[in-house]
Design a protein around this motif. Structure first.
Motif, PDB file in Angstrom:
ATOM      1  N   UNK B  18       0.824  -1.208   0.000  1.00 58.20           N
ATOM      2  CA  UNK B  18       0.000   0.000   0.000  1.00 58.20           C
ATOM      3  C   UNK B  18       0.858   1.258   0.000  1.00 58.20           C
ATOM      4  N   UNK B  19       0.446   2.261  -0.762  1.00 54.40           N
ATOM      5  CA  UNK B  19       1.161   3.531  -0.783  1.00 54.40           C
ATOM      6  C   UNK B  19       2.228   3.586  -1.853  1.00 54.40           C
ATOM      7  N   UNK B  20       2.778   2.427  -2.206  1.00 51.64           N
ATOM      8  CA  UNK B  20       3.808   2.419  -3.237  1.00 51.64           C
ATOM      9  C   UNK B  20       3.216   2.704  -4.602  1.00 51.64           C
ATOM     10  N   UNK B  21       2.045   2.126  -4.839  1.00 51.57           N
ATOM     11  CA  UNK B  21       1.361   2.406  -6.082  1.00 51.57           C
ATOM     12  C   UNK B  21       2.051   1.857  -7.306  1.00 51.57           C
ATOM     13  N   UNK B  22       2.418   0.552  -7.262  1.00 53.83           N
ATOM     14  CA  UNK B  22       3.112  -0.034  -8.395  1.00 53.83           C
ATOM     15  C   UNK B  22       2.191  -0.110  -9.611  1.00 53.83           C
ATOM     16  N   UNK B  23       0.936  -0.457  -9.350  1.00 53.50           N
ATOM     17  CA  UNK B  23       0.016  -0.604 -10.474  1.00 53.50           C
ATOM     18  C   UNK B  23      -0.532   0.741 -10.930  1.00 53.50           C
ATOM     19  N   UNK B  24      -0.301   1.764 -10.107  1.00 59.17           N
ATOM     20  CA  UNK B  24      -0.751   3.099 -10.477  1.00 59.17           C
ATOM     21  C   UNK B  24      -0.109   3.524 -11.792  1.00 59.17           C
ATOM     22  N   UNK B 101      12.859  -0.970  -8.383  1.00 55.48           N
ATOM     23  CA  UNK B 101      11.882   0.030  -8.813  1.00 55.48           C
ATOM     24  C   UNK B 101      11.330  -0.332 -10.189  1.00 55.48           C
ATOM     25  N   UNK B 102      12.237  -0.809 -11.059  1.00 59.24           N
ATOM     26  CA  UNK B 102      11.793  -1.194 -12.402  1.00 59.24           C
ATOM     27  C   UNK B 102      10.871  -2.405 -12.328  1.00 59.24           C
ATOM     28  N   UNK B 103      11.236  -3.377 -11.500  1.00 56.67           N
ATOM     29  CA  UNK B 103      10.405  -4.576 -11.384  1.00 56.67           C
ATOM     30  C   UNK B 103       9.005  -4.214 -10.897  1.00 56.67           C
ATOM     31  N   UNK B 107       8.092  -3.092 -15.190  1.00 55.59           N
ATOM     32  CA  UNK B 107       7.650  -4.403 -15.690  1.00 55.59           C
ATOM     33  C   UNK B 107       6.144  -4.444 -15.951  1.00 55.59           C
ATOM     34  N   UNK B 108       5.304  -3.890 -15.051  1.00 59.93           N
ATOM     35  CA  UNK B 108       3.864  -3.858 -15.360  1.00 59.93           C
ATOM     36  C   UNK B 108       3.563  -3.132 -16.667  1.00 59.93           C
ATOM     37  N   UNK B 137      13.951  -0.872 -23.064  1.00 62.64           N
ATOM     38  CA  UNK B 137      14.058   0.578 -22.913  1.00 62.64           C
ATOM     39  C   UNK B 137      13.643   1.103 -21.551  1.00 62.64           C
ATOM     40  N   UNK B 138      12.627   0.470 -20.916  1.00 55.55           N
ATOM     41  CA  UNK B 138      12.176   1.023 -19.634  1.00 55.55           C
ATOM     42  C   UNK B 138      13.245   0.937 -18.538  1.00 55.55           C
TER      43      UNK B 138
END
Lengths: 268, 222
Positions: B18-24, B101-103, B107-108, B137-138
């Protein structure tokens, strides 16, 4: 005088005051001679006509925009490696000047491009990389203005300058690596310049004049920056002094007295 | 080594909870791509042509938005100082943080790319190429962005400045990413040439990003 002697800002300002008249005279002289030759002596190009005269401004401005970033990169090394106290002053003073030369280069190139290429702008490698250089100058200026402490801002800007130096060889060789609308290098190339001497000489005179102009402006900006930092330090010392004197003399209403001193210090 | 893997696991769990917002980021990517057809009109042929560019710009913006989280949260609670003063070299720490951070955020985006490419009416070859170029590239965008994130970590509102500093550096990655994707469907242009340059850029940024970001973090602590 060794480079380390100039670490003393007072000595540096004294030197600037001495060489400044010479530099101003040299820049005016060279640019006047160059402009006279560019407008009255140099012949029209058989294809480009009079528009070739834009090149006498465009090319020196382009060289200076690259030179300025390279100079800033050396200053960045001075900040990070040798910790020379004036190198971040030099780097900061150069940013707006470099941005101005890059802007002049872009605008004159665009003015020339309209009659010659039929378009103000073309997304080819040379033009795009110079535009990126211009944006990086502005980003660097933004970074300088965001961080208040000059020492800290100097280090952050030095790192960004060194990273951005990657762009300089890309700009220089973009016309060789890609097939661009912009013409390839014609002055500094293996096998000598491909420009006729009647145009090459005024161009070189203008380039020397622009370099003197850059040096003059840069030294002036460095002097201003040193004075600005002195003012900042004096103001902070003044604020600290008035703050402590208030704290010792008035004990009845310290909060309002402190506020008054702070307002006074801010108003000065 | 255990410290490094512990750091990686920590970063990953912090980013995904929660709060990280990876899927955001992926959601933002979806919204950007959805908004474009409203701007240019639902012309399927046009969308297929500019699809690679839209996907790349969407991924670039989504990466940028997530970047200020890279060091900011750790700086706020003081754990960044501890991590940097630890035994591991700060450059390695930056690499690990960037990979985690990239993962969590990059990655999403890559996984979402094929789906969004279908919405853009792209051909199967182009979809494959777009996914491959974004996969390469990402990470490059994250490593380059780490420089800006490290430079602006001490600023309270550094988000806009971060974008201004990072975007010019990402131009080469964007150029070769889009040109490789377009080359996959345009017949005469080879796919491999721009793709290999993109790979080279990614490797290059993997070196220069951690070094510069590490230096910026060290000087920021003084």
């Amino acid at each position: 005088m060794a480079l380390i002697d100039l670490a003393n800002p007072t000595r540096f300002i004294a030197l600037v005051e001495r060489v400044l008249p010479v530099l101003v005279a040299l820049s005016i002289g060279f640019i006047a001679l160059g402009l006279y030759q560019a407008f009255f002596v140099a012949p029209e190009d058989y294809q480009q006509g009079d528009t070739v005269r834009i090149m006498f401004i465009h090319v020196p401005a382009a060289w200076l925009s690259l030179f300025c970033w390279s100079m800033m990169s050396v200053s960045a090394l001075g900040t990070l490696v040798w910790r020379h106290p004036l190198s971040d002053v030099a780097a900061k003073a150069a940013v707006p000047i470099g941005a101005a030369f890059t802007f002049v280069c872009l605008v004159t190139g665009s003015l020339w491009g309209k009659p010659m290429w039929g378009t103000w702008w073309m997304w080819d490698a040379r033009l795009t990389s110079v535009l990126v250089l211009f944006i990086m100058y502005l980003g660097l200026a933004a970074l300088w203005s965001t961080i208040e402490d000059p020492i800290r801002a100097g280090k952050a800007a030095a790192i960004l300058t060194l990273v951005g130096f990657v762009n300089i060889p890309i700009i220089k060789f973009s016309v060789d690596w890609w097939n661009t609308l912009h013409q390839p290098a014609s002055v500094f190339r293996a096998g000598g310049p491909t420009i006729h001497s009647s145009i090459l000489w005024p161009l070189l005179i203008m380039a020397i004049g622009f370099t003197f102009l850059f040096t003059t402006l840069h030294l002036l900006a460095m002097r201003n920056e040193i004075l600005r930092r002195r003012l900042r330090t004096l103001r902070m010392m003044e604020a600290a002094r008035s703050d402590s004197s208030v704290a010792t003399t008035t004990t009845a209403a310290p909060s309002t007295a402190k506020l008054g001193a702070a307002i006074e210090a801010g108003a000065e | 080594m255990s410290a490094i893997s512990a750091l990686f696991r920590r970063e990953l769990s912090l980013a995904t909870r929660a709060g990280g917002g990876a899927l955001m980021g992926a959601l933002f990517f979806l919204i950007v791509v959805t908004v474009i057809p409203f701007g240019v009109g639902p012309d399927m042929a046009l969308l297929a042509r500019i699809g690679p560019a839209i996907l790349w710009i969407g991924a670039l913006l989504a990466t940028l938005l997530a970047l200020d989280r890279l060091f900011q949260a750790d700086r706020d609670d003081g754990s960044l100082d501890l991590i940097i003063m630890g035994e591991e070299p700060v450059e390695l720490v930056v690499v690990v943080k960037c990979l985690a951070h990239w993962a969590a955020t990059g990655l999403p985006l890559v996984i979402a790319t094929p789906l969004l490419a279908v919405l853009m009416n792209m051909e199967p070859d182009a979809i494959l190429a777009a996914t491959a170029t974004l996969a390469v590239g990402t990470p490059a965008l994250t490593f380059l962005g780490a420089i800006g994130a490290a430079l602006t970590v001490t600023l309270r509102r550094g988000g806009l400045l971060l974008a201004i500093l990072v975007l010019p550096m990402t131009v080469p990655v964007l150029i070769f990413g889009v040109s490789a994707t377009t080359a996959a469907v345009m017949e005469p242009a080879p796919f491999m040439t721009p793709f290999l340059i993109l790979v080279a850029l990614a490797l290059f940024s993997m070196v220069i990003g951690p070094i510069a970001a590490g230096a910026a973090l060290k000087h920021g602590l003084e």
